[in-house]
Design an enzyme around this catalytic site. Structure first.
Site, PDB file in Angstrom:
ATOM      1  N   ASP A 325       0.827  -1.207   0.000  1.00 60.18           N
ATOM      2  CA  ASP A 325       0.000   0.000   0.000  1.00 60.18           C
ATOM      3  C   ASP A 325       0.864   1.261   0.000  1.00 60.18           C
ATOM      4  OD1 ASP A 325      -2.575   1.506   0.555  1.00 60.18           O
ATOM      5  OD2 ASP A 325      -1.405   2.057   2.321  1.00 60.18           O
ATOM      6  N   GLU A 379       1.264  -0.503  -5.197  1.00 62.46           N
ATOM      7  CA  GLU A 379       0.250   0.528  -5.417  1.00 62.46           C
ATOM      8  C   GLU A 379       1.022   1.827  -5.656  1.00 62.46           C
ATOM      9  OE1 GLU A 379      -3.630   2.509  -3.248  1.00 62.46           O
ATOM     10  OE2 GLU A 379      -1.667   2.504  -2.309  1.00 62.46           O
TER      11      GLU A 379
END
Length: 671
Positions: A325, A379
């Site tokens: 993330d 990401e």
């Protein structure tokens, strides 16, 4: 033989110095690690040293807290007060340790740390706690002694599937239809069979690491080594993963190493009284947009903490990899906020955090050393050169980059352009662009777009009509358009992706409700923090059509290993007609985005051959209007005035798409 980035992309030549520095920093660090610790895996062993461990007939607890002046274990055994007999001893390197008799702890006991510094102190949870539980009345979190019977794994024969990677993104707590917090066991029993039936081969689990606020979607982590206790025990999570493996489904987790929750009693912030133990000092230690703390990736103990975390989840829980993330936020000192990356200078303007680049590269090296078939996804929205290149080739070593611009592109297009203004050439360009060395995971819409305050694709297309006209006997031009474009958008996104495809749970059948976690503003309701699977199960509703089309689409991608094929050949992008066609492998994809005009005998350039329809969005099974004869075999024919070129002439109805497969030719008479 692999090539360095500057060989793959000559435009990087002026930045060769940055590549050399990146390479040198990695090589020097690996040399130091191997000289001191033998292997990178040994370097990532902090979870085996710190925390609470049972050794022979005693308990040993260790913690790293260099700025602390005293540390005590507290619990029922001490009346939840610091007592001298439970005081840890300080040793070198900021380490603290205590050994206690076996009788002090039993399985299930709760405990915390009392840490003192500068004449004050506070309760803390151990940094390496592997089991954390929230009290339902006080809402306070405690670490829990966890020594159950060993979990029996039955996934020894499981192997991660080759490409394409078809990811089903899911949140354990909100995966049930009932308004409640779902469990790992319920997910395994009720949701895994749905994922299997839908054809996805990879499950991406959100909100695995413990987080104080349920509505954070799991992105404000407090306890990095503890599976969230909201959903069950660690063994329950192992049961879920083991069950997925036995169904042939890989499991990756959203891992949050980009920041940490600001909470002090539950998390790492000001753990030993200092603000910079794990994080940058001063303003740099605070994330300006996320109200959280930013790790200092240049510190060895931070590197070891995070690398150990990667190793722990793979070895202890059999995860098959990670979706990292917030990688963009990690990579740049400006976190990518309000930054447009329009030239190569923007990547190498001094804002790149070399320590973060190094950490991510080490993490990917470690992950693939432990689990060679692991899936590692970044990401990352800036498109930094080298994200998916191998570490030895000046890259960061991710397998895939999440193509974050694609869902943003679709939403912007739907919001700002009338159907007649959609430019098919632009669609093709936006969906196929990526750096030459990288593979991407594409997706039509993200979980963010399903949250209150935003809208999913189906909601933007259909809006309030979804509440009254999704029964199959209800007529609605708005719903007809929404269903048609929903299928076309997803098929185009999938068929142009090089690497893999992702779907957030429920979006495949056009889930109608937004996500709103329990909060004061909705009277702490779980009504919107769930998924209504019954809408797909009901054959009298149009949601069924969308789900069945998604299943057929995913099945096609798997059968033909579609997203592992690097070559994609544009055959037609007629902006006036809004017709798009391209070939990939043996498949010819044809899209007509024109909302009102159908075309007869429309010529699509192809190599000589014959073609058979294998998927049509216009099939009534998927809510289409049966305008495409799927039994017809299409033979290519020479183009008039240019006999050396062939075309296949097709009837292409308005606002639909279909896929033709090139048939094997046995003799010249078959063409």
């Amino acid at each position: 033989m692999a090539k360095r980035l500057t060989e793959i992309d000559p435009w990087l030549a002026p930045y060769e110095g940055h590549m050399i520095r990146r390479r040198s920093l990695l090589n020097d660090t690996v040399d130091v690690i191997e000289n001191r610790y033998g292997t990178l895996k040994n370097f990532a062993d902090r979870h085996l040293f710190y925390g609470l461990h049972k050794t022979n007939d005693q308990w040993v607890f260790r913690e790293w807290a260099p700025s602390a002046s005293a540390i005590y274990l507290v619990g029922a055994f001490s009346g939840w007060q610091p007592q001298q007999e439970f005081k840890l001893q300080k040793s070198s390197g900021g380490n603290w340790e205590i050994a206690l008799p076996e009788s002090i702890f039993k399985h299930g006991d709760y405990y915390k740390l009392w840490i003192e510094w500068d004449g004050t102190g506070g309760m803390r949870l151990p940094a390496y706690a592997t089991r954390v539980v929230q009290d339902p009345e006080t809402l306070l979190f405690s670490a829990q002694v966890w020594q159950p019977e060993p979990f029996i794994w039955t996934d020894q024969n499981f192997r991660v599937a080759d490409e394409p990677v078809l990811i089903y993104e899911a949140h354990t707590g909100m995966a049930q239809e009932e308004p409640m917090v779902g469990s790992y066991i319920e997910f395994a029993d009720k949701i895994l069979p749905r994922i299997k039936a839908a054809g996805y081969n990879t499950l991406q689990l959100m909100a695995v690491q413990e987080h104080p606020y349920y509505g954070s979607f799991g992105y404000h982590v407090s306890n990095f080594f503890a599976p969230s206790g909201r959903f069950g025990t660690p063994e329950d999570l192992k049961f879920l993963i083991n069950s997925a493996h036995n169904l042939g489904i890989s499991v990756i987790m959203d891992i949050v190493h980009s920041h940490s929750v600001r909470n002090e009693e539950e998390g790492l912030s000001r753990f030993d009284g200092s603000y910079d133990q794990y994080f940058h000092s001063g303003d740099r230690g605070n994330h300006p947009a996320w109200d959280s703390r930013c790790f200092d990736y240049g510190k060895e103990e931070v590197q070891r903490f995070l690398l150990s975390n990667c190793r722990y989840w793979i070895e202890e829980f059999h995860f098959d990899g990670f979706r990292f993330d917030g990688v963009t936020s990690m990579l740049y000192t400006h976190h990518g906020l309000e930054k447009a990356f329009t030239s190569y200078d923007d990547y190498f303007d001094g804002s790149l955090d070399d320590d973060a680049v190094l950490y991510l590269t080490l993490a990917n090296k470690l992950i693939h050393e432990i689990h060679p078939k692991a899936i590692s996804v970044a990401e990352e929205m800036s498109g930094l050169p080298g994200i998916t290149a191998a570490p030895n080739d000046d890259g960061l070593g991710f397998d895939y980059r999440l193509s974050m611009g694609v869902p943003d592109f679709w939403i912007k297009l739907i919001k700002e352009k009338a159907d007649e203004e959609w430019q098919v050439g632009t669609l093709f360009h936006e969906l196929t662009q990526h750096r030459p060395e990288e593979k991407v995971i594409s997706y039509a819409e993200s979980h963010d777009q399903a949250l209150v305050g935003d809208k999913t694709i189906i909601f933007r297309l259909a809006d309030k009509e979804m509440y009254d006209h999704m029964a199959i006997d209800h007529k609605s031009l708005v719903i007809d358009r929404a269903i048609a474009l929903h299928k076309m958008i997803r098929l185009l996104t999938l068929s142009t992706a090089y690497g893999g495809y992702l779907n957030f749970m429920g979006n495949e059948f056009g889930h109608p409700e937004w996500i709103d976690f329990p909060r004061e503003g909705n009277n702490w309701s779980y009504h919107y923090a769930r998924r209504q699977w019954s809408l797909f199960d009901n054959e009298k509703l149009k949601f069924r059509w969308l789900g069945m089309f998604d299943k057929a689409m995913i099945g096609l991608a798997r059968k033909h290993s579609l997203n592992g094929i690097p070559e994609i050949y544009l055959k037609m992008d007629n902006e006036t007609d809004q017709v798009l066609a391209f070939e990939r492998g043996s498949l010819l994809f044809v899209f007509n985005f024109n909302p009102s005009v159908s075309y007869t005998d429309y010529g699509i350039p192809v190599y000589p051959g014959k073609f058979r329809n294998i998927l049509s969005a216009d099939n009534p099974v998927y809510g289409g209007f049966d305008r495409v004869n799927e039994n017809t075999v299409h033979f290519s024919q020479p183009v008039p005035l240019n006999k050396s070129h062939h075309q296949v002439k097709l009837y292409i109805p308005a606002r639909t798409a279909f896929v033709l497969e090139r048939q094997k030719v046995r003799s010249v008479y078959d063409v």
